[in-house]
Motif scaffolding. Structure first.
Motif, PDB file in Angstrom:
ATOM      1  N   ASP A  17       0.852  -1.189   0.000  1.00  0.00           N
ATOM      2  CA  ASP A  17       0.000   0.000   0.000  1.00  0.00           C
ATOM      3  C   ASP A  17       0.886   1.237   0.000  1.00  0.00           C
ATOM      4  O   ASP A  17       1.766   1.385   0.863  1.00  0.00           O
ATOM      5  CB  ASP A  17      -0.918   0.000   1.226  1.00  0.00           C
TER       6      ASP A  17
ATOM      7  N   SER B  42      -0.476   4.479  -0.192  1.00  0.00           N
ATOM      8  CA  SER B  42      -1.427   5.586  -0.123  1.00  0.00           C
ATOM      9  C   SER B  42      -0.993   6.713   0.798  1.00  0.00           C
ATOM     10  O   SER B  42      -1.516   7.827   0.708  1.00  0.00           O
ATOM     11  CB  SER B  42      -2.799   5.063   0.342  1.00  0.00           C
ATOM     12  N   GLU B  43      -0.044   6.460   1.685  1.00  0.00           N
ATOM     13  CA  GLU B  43       0.318   7.478   2.671  1.00  0.00           C
ATOM     14  C   GLU B  43       1.651   8.135   2.328  1.00  0.00           C
ATOM     15  O   GLU B  43       2.473   7.590   1.619  1.00  0.00           O
ATOM     16  CB  GLU B  43       0.381   6.843   4.061  1.00  0.00           C
ATOM     17  N   SER B  44       1.775   9.367   2.858  1.00  0.00           N
ATOM     18  CA  SER B  44       3.035  10.114   2.830  1.00  0.00           C
ATOM     19  C   SER B  44       3.536  10.397   1.420  1.00  0.00           C
ATOM     20  O   SER B  44       4.397   9.699   0.889  1.00  0.00           O
ATOM     21  CB  SER B  44       4.116   9.365   3.621  1.00  0.00           C
ATOM     22  N   TRP B  45       2.966  11.453   0.835  1.00  0.00           N
ATOM     23  CA  TRP B  45       3.367  11.898  -0.498  1.00  0.00           C
ATOM     24  C   TRP B  45       3.834  13.353  -0.443  1.00  0.00           C
ATOM     25  O   TRP B  45       3.262  14.173   0.262  1.00  0.00           O
ATOM     26  CB  TRP B  45       2.194  11.809  -1.474  1.00  0.00           C
TER      27      TRP B  45
ATOM     28  N   HIS C 145       3.270  18.549   1.801  1.00  0.00           N
ATOM     29  CA  HIS C 145       3.243  17.129   2.187  1.00  0.00           C
ATOM     30  C   HIS C 145       1.801  16.686   2.433  1.00  0.00           C
ATOM     31  O   HIS C 145       1.046  17.354   3.129  1.00  0.00           O
ATOM     32  CB  HIS C 145       4.069  16.905   3.454  1.00  0.00           C
TER      33      HIS C 145
ATOM     34  N   ASP D  56      -0.127  13.680   4.179  1.00  0.00           N
ATOM     35  CA  ASP D  56      -0.022  12.472   4.989  1.00  0.00           C
ATOM     36  C   ASP D  56      -0.820  11.338   4.350  1.00  0.00           C
ATOM     37  O   ASP D  56      -0.374  10.187   4.328  1.00  0.00           O
ATOM     38  CB  ASP D  56      -0.552  12.720   6.412  1.00  0.00           C
ATOM     39  N   LYS D  57      -2.014  11.676   3.863  1.00  0.00           N
ATOM     40  CA  LYS D  57      -2.868  10.717   3.186  1.00  0.00           C
ATOM     41  C   LYS D  57      -3.405  11.352   1.914  1.00  0.00           C
ATOM     42  O   LYS D  57      -3.510  12.571   1.810  1.00  0.00           O
ATOM     43  CB  LYS D  57      -4.031  10.299   4.094  1.00  0.00           C
TER      44      LYS D  57
ATOM     45  N   SER E 265      -6.002  12.737  -0.632  1.00  0.00           N
ATOM     46  CA  SER E 265      -7.283  13.397  -0.393  1.00  0.00           C
ATOM     47  C   SER E 265      -7.714  14.154  -1.634  1.00  0.00           C
ATOM     48  O   SER E 265      -6.906  14.494  -2.503  1.00  0.00           O
ATOM     49  CB  SER E 265      -7.179  14.349   0.804  1.00  0.00           C
TER      50      SER E 265
ATOM     51  N   LYS F 171       7.103  10.024  -4.250  1.00  0.00           N
ATOM     52  CA  LYS F 171       7.483   9.283  -3.056  1.00  0.00           C
ATOM     53  C   LYS F 171       8.543   8.254  -3.424  1.00  0.00           C
ATOM     54  O   LYS F 171       8.705   7.894  -4.599  1.00  0.00           O
ATOM     55  CB  LYS F 171       6.272   8.626  -2.400  1.00  0.00           C
TER      56      LYS F 171
ATOM     57  N   PRO G  57      -7.141   4.307  -3.387  1.00  0.00           N
ATOM     58  CA  PRO G  57      -5.837   4.009  -2.777  1.00  0.00           C
ATOM     59  C   PRO G  57      -4.811   3.564  -3.815  1.00  0.00           C
ATOM     60  O   PRO G  57      -5.171   2.941  -4.817  1.00  0.00           O
ATOM     61  CB  PRO G  57      -6.149   2.871  -1.812  1.00  0.00           C
TER      62      PRO G  57
END
Length: 966
Positions: free
Chosen positions: A802, A804-807, A822, A824-825, A827, A848, A959
Motif C-alpha cells: 500500500d 497511499s500514505e506520505s506523499w 506534504h 499524509d494521506k 485526499s 514518493k 488508494p
C-alpha cells in the motif's frame, strides 16, 4: 523467344508472390493499423472561429496541435453567440483581413495534411444577410369567412398572419360547407382569386347555401431560429446575421451558394489548397410549410393537384376524416421530399460539381418539419448525427438517457442502407447549468463514446475547439456548448491517449460491413424517423438491425441466396414490415419530442402500389418478409382505384393468412409471415443471437455490442455499461476462428487462451473494467473442434503493498498552487483547506520513494507481473518510475505495469495528476480581477459556470497499491 518466355514466367511468379503477400498481409495490416490508425479513422473537430476572433498565431497553433495529438480534420464554423454579456471583438467577416486569415488556415492545413471543411454560413445552418424574404423560410397561412347565399357579398377578407411585413396571396377559394360538421364539398369549389382586389376587397354573388371563403397565402415562418441576429439579441456576429434560406427551394440554395460558397471555393483555390467538404449543421431553424412553387412541387411528387384540398389545412374535412388525413400526409410527404431533394440532394450536386464532398446533420434535431431522415442522410457523403453528455451518469452507471443519442442509430442505418463508409456524430455536446465548461475529463466522456460506437457511429466530429489567440490567456473565451478540445485544455498534453482510443475504435468500426439480421421497414407515413438503439420487442436482445425507407426498398433492395441485399454489400436475413418508428409508445414520444413532431406507435395499415409491387417481387425472388397486409394505399394518387390495387396485390401475397392460426406461406421462392416475431423466425431458421451473455434476459442493456465483418475477419466491439468491474461469459456467433482480445485503450492484442466452440458459437470469459470495452476479433482459422484451455484470459491480482500514505506534492505557484507540500494521506483537492489547492487547476506532481517487500513481490512464475494501481484519479495521470515515463492513464482501471522498471529498494515514483479548469475559474470569480490566474469570460451565458457552481473532484484519490498479477 526464350527470353520472352522467361520474362513471362518471371512476371507470373511476381504476380503470384504479390497476391499471396497481400493475402498474407491482411491479418497483419488489421493489427498494425489498429495500433497506429490511419488519418481517415482519426476524429475530426468542429473548429469555431468565435466572433472571428482569430489571428495567424491561433490558427497555426491549433492546427499544429491537432496534428500532433491525433485529430486529422477540422470543420471550420464561423459563429458568435453564447459568450459573456457582450460580443467579443473579432475580424470583420468576409473582409479582406478575414479572407487572408482563411487562406492562411488553408495553407497551414495543407502543410500539415489536415483535412479542412467549411460550414456554409455565419452560424451553423444556411443563413446570411444576403438572404431576402423571398428566399427565406415560409409557411402557408389562411383566413376564413362563412357567407350565406343566395346574396351579394361585398367586403374585405382578412389578410392572414403576416410576419415581418411579408405576405403574398396564393388563392381565394369558396366551398360549399356543412357548418355543423365542417365538411366541405370540393365539387362546389369556386376560384375567386381574380375577383379580390388589392387590400382584400371582394365582391361576389353568393349561390344558395353556406359557403366557406378561404384566403390562402404565405408569409415568413416567424420561428425564433429562422432569422439570426447579432449577439446579444441573437447568436451570431455583426455581418453574419440574416434569414435562414428556404429549404424547399433550389433557387434559394443556389443564391446562397453563389454568394458564400463560390467565395470560399475561390479563396481556397487562391491559397493553393483543397476543401474536403462543405457542411450544413443540425436543423435548428424550425418548421416550414410553403415555397413559391409549392403547388408545382406537390404535383411533381404526388401526381395530383393540391388546390382543391386546401380547406383541409384550415381544419375542414373533405369526404371524411380518413380521406382528409391522407391528404394531410401527402402534404407532409411533399415537404419532406422537397427538403430531401431540393436542399440536401441539390447541395450534394453543387458540392460534387465543385469537386467536394458534402456533410450534413441531416436528420434534425430540434423542431424539424416532417422529414424522411434516412432520405436526407442518403444525400450526404458524410451523414452525421449528434450525441450529448451529462455531468453525472445515473446511479446504475448506465447512460440510460436515450434522449441524448436519439439520432445515432438513424445516422448509422442511413450510412448502411445508402452505402456510405462513415457514420459520423457531433460528439460530446453539453449544455448544463453549472457544468458545461471544463467539468468533464476523458474518463467521464468514455461511456458516451462507447454507446455511440454501439449505435453504429464510426467517426466523431469532436464538439468543439474554439480558436483563440494565445495572448487571450487560459482557459480563454469559449462557446457555451460542448467540450473544449483546444491547446488551452489542462490535459491537452496528455490528450493523445484519449484520441488514440477513439481512433482505434473508429478504425475497426469502419472495417468491412455492419452485421444486422433484420431490416425494419419504417413504412411511408410521415415523418420517417429512426429510434435510438433499444431492445426491439419483436427482436429481443442479442440481435442487431437496420431501418429502411421506401426509397431504399424501391431502388436498392434485391434478393440473393434468400437474403435481402443492397448494392454495396449489406444484407439481411429478414425484412420486417414495422410500418412505424417503434411499437413502443415511450420510444415514439421521445423521438417526437426531440423533433417536435407527432410520432405514432400504431403501425400504419397503408402501403403505396409501388412499394407493394416491389415487395411482391422481393418475396418471389426469395426474400423472407414479416408483417401484416396493408388495407389501402399510402397516398391519394389514383384514388380510389389505388386502394383496390393495393388490396388485390395484398390478397395475392398474404393469401389465406390470418396472423393467428395461419401465419406463414410460401410465395415464389420466398416466404410471407404474419403473426410471428422476428426473433421467433430467426430462431426457427437456425439463426442464433449474434451476441449473448449469461444474464442477458434479465439485464439486456448491461452490456452492448456491435459487429462488423469483412468476410475474412469478424470484429465485435463489446462494452460494459456499468460503473463496476464486471466478469461475464459471452458468446459470439462465430466458429472456426481463434478469438483475440484487443484493447483499444492500450493497443494491446492477445489471443484468448480460454474459450469454447459449440453449437455455432464461440464462448469466452471477459473481465471488463467500469465502462470498459474490448474488441473481440476472429481472423485466424482454427478447427471447429478446437478449444482454448490455458486458464484465464486476464490476470488475477494480489495486493502486495500500500502506497497511499506520505506523499510530497508539488503544485504550480504560477496557477495559485502552494508549491511543495506534504500529504499524509491522499485526499480530494476540493476538500482541502488551502485555497491554492482547493481551487487549483492544472498539473500537480506526486512524489514518493518506496522499497519492495521481497517476500511478497517475488515473481516466481512465468507471466507474473508487478502492477501499480492508482485506485481513482481525477482526471489524468502520467506515471514515471526511476526516471522512466511509463505511460498516461485516463480511465479505469488506473493500473500500469512496472515490472521492467522497478527496483528492490529506492524506487522513485512520480505521478503527474491533471485536473480540470472549472475549479480555478470558480475560485477566480471570488477574487478581484487583478488577482485572478485565469482569463476567460466574466460571466457565462445561461449560468453554465458561475461562482456558486460546485467544485469538481480533483487529485490522486487512491488508494495506491502494488499488485502482483498472475
Amino acid at each position: 523467344m526464350k527470353h520472352t518466355g522467361l520474362r513471362f514466367i518471371f512476371f507470373l511468379l511476381v504476380i503470384f508472390l504479390c497476391c499471396n503477400s497481400v493475402a498474407g498481409q491482411r491479418v497483419g495490416d488489421l493489427s498494425d493499423l489498429f495500433v497506429s490508425p490511419p488519418d481517415h479513422a482519426k476524429p475530426r473537430v468542429y473548429w469555431w472561429w468565435l466572433y472571428n476572433r482569430v489571428n495567424e498565431g491561433s490558427i497555426t497553433r491549433d492546427l499544429e496541435e491537432f496534428k500532433a495529438k491525433g485529430i486529422s480534420g477540422v470543420n471550420l464554423i464561423c459563429t458568435g453567440g453564447y459568450a459573456g454579456e457582450g460580443a467579443l471583438l473579432g475580424v470583420e467577416w468576409l473582409s479582406p483581413e478575414w479572407r487572408a486569415l482563411y487562406r492562411h488556415a488553408v495553407r497551414e492545413a495543407k502543410r500539415l495534411n489536415i483535412e479542412i471543411g467549411f460550414n456554409l454560413a455565419g452560424g451553423w445552418t444556411m443563413m446570411g444577410p444576403w438572404v431576402t424574404p423571398d428566399k427565406a423560410m415560409k409557411k402557408v397561412v389562411q383566413s376564413e369567412l362563412i357567407v350565406i347565399g343566395s346574396s351579394t357579398f361585398t367586403g374585405k377578407l382578412v389578410q392572414p398572419e403576416t410576419v415581418d411585413d411579408y405576405y403574398h396571396d396564393v388563392w381565394v377559394q369558396a366551398f360549399k360547407v356543412d357548418r355543423a360538421t365542417k365538411v366541405v364539398d370540393i365539387r362546389t369549389a369556386i376560384d375567386l382569386t381574380d375577383r379580390m382586389k388589392s387590400g382584400g376587397e371582394l365582391s361576389w354573388e353568393v349561390p344558395e347555401g353556406d359557403w366557406l371563403v378561404l384566403r390562402t397565402g404565405y408569409t415568413l415562418t416567424g420561428h425564433p431560429w429562422s432569422r439570426w441576429y447579432a449577439y446579444p439579441k441573437g447568436d451570431t456576429f455583426e455581418g453574419g446575421d440574416g434569414y435562414e434560406i428556404d429549404y424547399l427551394s433550389t433557387e434559394a440554395l443556389d443564391e446562397h451558394f453563389d454568394h458564400l460558397g463560390e467565395l470560399i471555393i475561390e479563396e481556397t483555390r487562391q491559397a493553393g489548397g483543397k476543401l474536403a467538404y462543405l457542411w450544413s449543421d443540425s436543423w435548428e431553424c424550425g418548421k416550414l410549410t410553403w415555397t413559391q412553387d409549392f403547388p408545382g412541387q406537390f404535383k411533381r411528387f404526388r401526381g395530383y393537384d393540391l388546390k382543391p384540398y386546401m380547406a383541409v389545412l384550415a381544419g375542414y374535412t373533405i369526404h371524411d376524416s380518413i380521406f382528409s388525413a391522407r391528404f394531410r400526409e401527402d402534404f407532409d410527404r411533399t415537404i419532406q421530399d422537397c427538403v430531401a431533394e431540393n436542399f440536401y440532394g441539390h447541395f450534394y450536386d453543387l458540392c460534387h460539381k465543385n469537386g467536394m464532398d458534402v456533410g450534413n446533420e441531416a436528420g434534425g434535431p430540434n423542431d424539424t418539419p416532417p422529414q424522411d431522415a434516412l432520405k436526407n442522410l442518403g444525400r450526404c457523403d458524410i451523414p452525421a448525427g449528434e450525441f450529448w453528455v451529462h455531468y453525472k451518469l445515473p446511479e446504475d452507471g448506465m447512460n440510460s438517457r436515450k434522449s441524448a443519442r436519439l439520432n445515432l442509430k438513424q445516422t448509422a442505418s442511413a450510412a448502411h442502407i445508402y452505402g456510405r463508409g462513415e457514420a459520423q456524430a457531433e460528439a460530446f455536446t453539453q449544455m448544463e447549468q453549472d457544468r458545461t465548461h471544463w467539468s468533464l475529463g476523458p474518463y467521464d466522456l468514455k461511456p458516451y463514446a462507447n454507446d455511440a460506437f454501439c449505435e453504429g457511429i464510426n467517426r466523431f466530429m469532436l464538439h468543439q475547439a474554439t480558436s483563440q489567440p494565445p495572448e487571450d490567456g487560459k482557459p480563454g473565451f469559449e462557446f457555451c456548448a460542448g467540450q473544449h478540445f483546444t491547446p488551452n485544455l489542462t490535459w491537452w498534453e496528455q490528450s493523445s491517449s484519449f484520441f488514440s482510443y477513439l481512433s482505434r475504435c473508429q478504425y475497426l468500426l469502419q472495417e468491412g460491413k455492419f452485421v444486422g439480421d433484420v431490416c425494419f421497414f419504417l413504412g411511408e407515413r410521415p415523418p420517417l424517423l429512426v429510434p435510438p438503439k433499444y431492445v426491439v420487442p419483436t427482436l429481443g436482445p442479442g440481435y442487431d438491425c437496420d431501418y429502411a425507407n421506401a426509397e431504399v426498398l424501391l431502388t436498392r433492395m434485391s434478393v440473393k441466396d434468400g437474403r435481402i441485399v443492397l448494392p454495396d454489400g449489406m444484407s439481411y436475413h429478414l425484412l420486417y414490415l414495422q410500418n412505424c418508428v417503434s411499437p413502443l409508445e415511450d420510444i415514439c414520444k421521445a423521438v417526437g419530442h426531440y423533433q417536435q413532431l407527432e410520432v405514432s406507435s400504431d403501425p400504419s395499415d397503408a402501403m403505396s402500389p409501388e412499394v407493394i409491387k416491389k415487395l411482391r417481387q422481393l418475396i418471389k425472388d426469395g426474400a423472407t418478409v414479416i408483417g401484416a397486409p396493408p388495407k389501402r394505399s399510402a397516398e391519394l394518387k389514383g384514388y380510389p382505384d389505388c386502394d383496390g390495387e393495393v388490396q388485390t396485390i395484398a390478397a395475392e401475397i398474404w393469401g389465406d393468412l390470418d396472423g393467428k392460426t395461419r401465419t406463414e406461406r410460401k410465395f415464389g421462392k420466398g416466404r410471407i409471415i404474419w403473426g410471428k416475431t422476428a426473433r421467433e423466425v430467426l430462431l426457427e431458421d437456425g439463426i442464433l443471437p449474434d451476441f449473448s451473455y449469461v444474464g442477458q434476459d434479465n439485464e439486456p442493456e448491461k452490456f452492448d455490442y456491435i459487429h462488423r465483418t469483412d468476410k475474412e475477419s469478424e470484429i465485435y466491439f463489446v462494452i460494459n455499461r456499468t460503473g463496476c468491474t464486471e466478469i461475464g461469459d459471452f458468446s459470439f456467433r462465430v466458429t472456426g476462428k481463434q478469438p483475440e482480445i484487443w484493447d483499444p485503450v492500450t493497443g494491446e492484442m492477445k489471443e484468448a487462451g480460454s474459450f469454447m466452440q459449440k453449437d455455432g458459437v464461440t464462448s469466452l470469459s471477459l473481465e471488463l473494467a467500469p465502462y470498459g470495452s474490448y474488441f473481440i476479433v476472429f481472423r485466424k482459422s482454427i478447427s471447429v473442434t478446437c478449444s482454448g484451455k490455458d486458464g484465464f484470459n486476464f490476470l488475477k491480482y494480489q495486493k502486495i503493498g500500500d502506497l497511499s500514505e506520505s506523499w510530497q506534492v508539488i503544485f504550480d505557484q504560477a496557477w495559485g498552487g502552494p508549491g511543495k507540500i506534504h500529504f499524509d494521506k491522499l485526499s480530494n483537492w476540493i476538500n482541502r483547506q488551502e485555497e491554492g489547492i482547493k481551487y487549483y487547476s492544472g498539473k500537480a506532481t506526486y512524489r514518493k520513494v518506496f522499497d519492495l517487500d521481497k517476500k511478497k513481490a517475488g515473481l516466481t512464475h512465468a507471466g507474473e507481473r508487478l502492477i501499480l494501481d492508482l485506485g481513482d484519479v481525477k482526471h489524468v495521470a502520467v506515471v514515471r518510475l526511476n526516471g522512466e515515463e511509463l505511460g498516461t492513464l485516463w480511465c479505469s482501471p488506473w493500473r500500469i505495469d512496472i515490472t521492467d522498471w522497478v527496483q528492490e529498494t529506492g524506487n522513485i515514483l512520480e505521478i503527474d495528476i491533471v485536473n480540470l479548469w472549472a475549479n480555478r475559474v470558480i475560485g477566480d470569480w471570488k477574487l478581484p480581477v487583478e488577482k485572478r490566474f485565469t482569463k476567460t469570460h466574466d460571466v457565462f451565458r445561461f449560468d453554465m459556470l458561475r461562482e456558486s457552481t460546485p467544485l469538481t473532484d480533483a487529485g490522486l484519490l487512491g488508494p495506491v497499491s502494488l499488485l502482483k498479477g498472475f
